[in-house]
Design a protein around this motif. Sequence first.
Motif, PDB file in Angstrom:
ATOM      1  N   ARG A  55      24.326  39.221  32.434  1.00  0.00           N
ATOM      2  CA  ARG A  55      25.367  39.505  31.451  1.00  0.00           C
ATOM      3  C   ARG A  55      26.567  38.923  32.131  1.00  0.00           C
ATOM      4  NH1 ARG A  55      23.336  45.825  30.419  1.00  0.00           N
ATOM      5  NH2 ARG A  55      21.736  45.172  28.503  1.00  0.00           N
ATOM      6  N   ALA A  56      27.051  39.210  33.538  1.00  0.00           N
ATOM      7  CA  ALA A  56      28.252  38.718  33.745  1.00  0.00           C
ATOM      8  C   ALA A  56      28.257  37.262  33.570  1.00  0.00           C
ATOM      9  CB  ALA A  56      28.189  38.933  35.235  1.00  0.00           C
ATOM     10  N   GLU A  57      27.436  36.377  33.948  1.00  0.00           N
ATOM     11  CA  GLU A  57      27.307  35.136  33.704  1.00  0.00           C
ATOM     12  C   GLU A  57      27.579  34.599  32.107  1.00  0.00           C
ATOM     13  OE1 GLU A  57      23.948  33.473  35.474  1.00  0.00           O
ATOM     14  OE2 GLU A  57      24.349  33.722  37.538  1.00  0.00           O
ATOM     15  N   SER A  58      27.046  35.369  31.209  1.00  0.00           N
ATOM     16  CA  SER A  58      26.993  34.985  29.853  1.00  0.00           C
ATOM     17  C   SER A  58      28.343  35.265  29.709  1.00  0.00           C
ATOM     18  CB  SER A  58      25.973  35.990  29.153  1.00  0.00           C
ATOM     19  OG  SER A  58      26.393  35.851  27.862  1.00  0.00           O
ATOM     20  N   MET A  59      28.879  36.437  30.097  1.00  0.00           N
ATOM     21  CA  MET A  59      30.446  36.971  29.845  1.00  0.00           C
ATOM     22  C   MET A  59      31.456  35.709  30.159  1.00  0.00           C
ATOM     23  SD  MET A  59      32.814  40.137  30.519  1.00  0.00           S
ATOM     24  CE  MET A  59      32.121  41.026  29.186  1.00  0.00           C
ATOM     25  N   ARG A  60      31.232  35.259  31.448  1.00  0.00           N
ATOM     26  CA  ARG A  60      31.904  34.255  32.204  1.00  0.00           C
ATOM     27  C   ARG A  60      31.995  33.042  31.434  1.00  0.00           C
ATOM     28  NH1 ARG A  60      29.644  34.007  36.571  1.00  0.00           N
ATOM     29  NH2 ARG A  60      30.507  35.725  37.420  1.00  0.00           N
ATOM     30  N   ASP A  61      30.736  32.485  30.931  1.00  0.00           N
ATOM     31  CA  ASP A  61      30.640  31.390  30.048  1.00  0.00           C
ATOM     32  C   ASP A  61      31.310  31.465  28.816  1.00  0.00           C
ATOM     33  OD1 ASP A  61      28.951  30.302  31.960  1.00  0.00           O
ATOM     34  OD2 ASP A  61      27.121  30.823  31.097  1.00  0.00           O
TER      35      ASP A  61
END
Length: 481
Positions: free
Chosen positions: A11-17
């Motif tokens: 989820r964190a990576e998705s938000m960052r992207d």
Amino acid sequence: MPTTDDIGQGRAESMRDLLEEAAQRALSYLGHLPQRPVAAACDAPELMRMLGEGDLPFEGRAPAEVLALLDEVGRQGTVASAGPRYFGFVTGGSLPIALAANWLAGAWDQNAFSEMSSPMGAAVERVALSRVLGVLDLPRISQGAFVTGATMANFTALAAARRRVLLAHDHDVDKDGLTNAPPITVAVGESAHATVLKAIGLLGLGRASVVKVAADAQGRMCPDALSRLKGPAIVCAQAGNVNTGAIDPIRRICAQVPAEDVWVHVDGAFGLWVRALRSVDALDIEPSRKAEASRIAEQGVGLEDADSWATDAHKWLNVPYDCGIALVRDAEALRGAMSMQADYLPQATRCEPFEHTPEASRRMRALEVLAVLDTLGARGLCALIERNCHQARRFAESLSAAGFEVLNEVALNQVLVSFGDDATTLKVIRALQEEGTCWCGGTRWQNRDAMRISLSSWATTDDDVDRSLEAMLRVARDIVG
């Protein structure tokens, strides 16, 4: 099988992207502003079709897909008001630091309701209000509120005014309402802005019952008639006529109504910032410009005598929409009009934001204001105001020299120009908007149609003025002949 830690990391990576993509799309949009036509390419019905009007689909879509659609449609449906050649509706752009602070505030997602809900929100608001009072040189005992815009700023200040002038007649309007209250006389200038009348209506004081005070040829209130005004009464003066930029003689107005049950309010949506020109001696500009700026600054002398003030930060302070500021000398009058009580609310030990604003839940608007003021400093803000005023005079002088009629004294940042009869002027306005180099709106002044040029963006350079003048003169000559 993924663990809960794996899911959280995903989820964190998705938000960052997603946020990085949004930032890249935003930067691309801003980077193309100087080159693109200022007017929107599509009208609202076409944009609704592109967005897919109708009921909400049962299945959602990928966030990146939604973001791409919004960006694609937005590029065609937005007016380039954030760019350097938008001169309509006294709309500022967004300074880079203001936009950056806006993004940071969005990430924090704070409810700037109280010190308990957000210590940072309360702290930022108190410091920002102190900065605003300081740079405008208004009474430091004043209290204030960050609201959506000048309409709500006027409403907030006038609610405090209503409270105090009726308390002077032993009536607590916030407890007992307007029933059986002494009638309040509300006086405004003939050229008062429509949002002031809207605020008066929202407060139950009656738009139709407002007393219109005569104004001069530039829209400045003539204060002599106020000597006959009896309280309870509220006088709504103006700093920055929306057409001419003229500022009412506030000191003379206040001198005419010194009674405890008469309140003087200033609608200074953009004109209140003329007070920042007090620092003009520190600017590195030629003496003639410095002298002209000093004369402009003199119009703001006496504004400090009023009881309350309303202004916008999303105009001349160039923060993102939306941000208005209400300032009230009598802090207790503001608190009495705006405070609320409930069992779950914290007991205020200091000046809580929710005690001074119409809204409860609210975003941290003050962060952008603080970021801009601390970045510009008093000298930088003064330079921004002076530059826009100088650019307004350049427009007026060049258009007048070309044979077109400037209808106002360029007292601040507003220019009204006629290109002949009303029909011709309207044709020029429409053609200029379609041509796309710049955008100016139309208005009605002294029974004549006029094109209004409003200078309030940090991004407008002298080259932008030259390009816009060339387009104006070319379009006008094509039509006038």
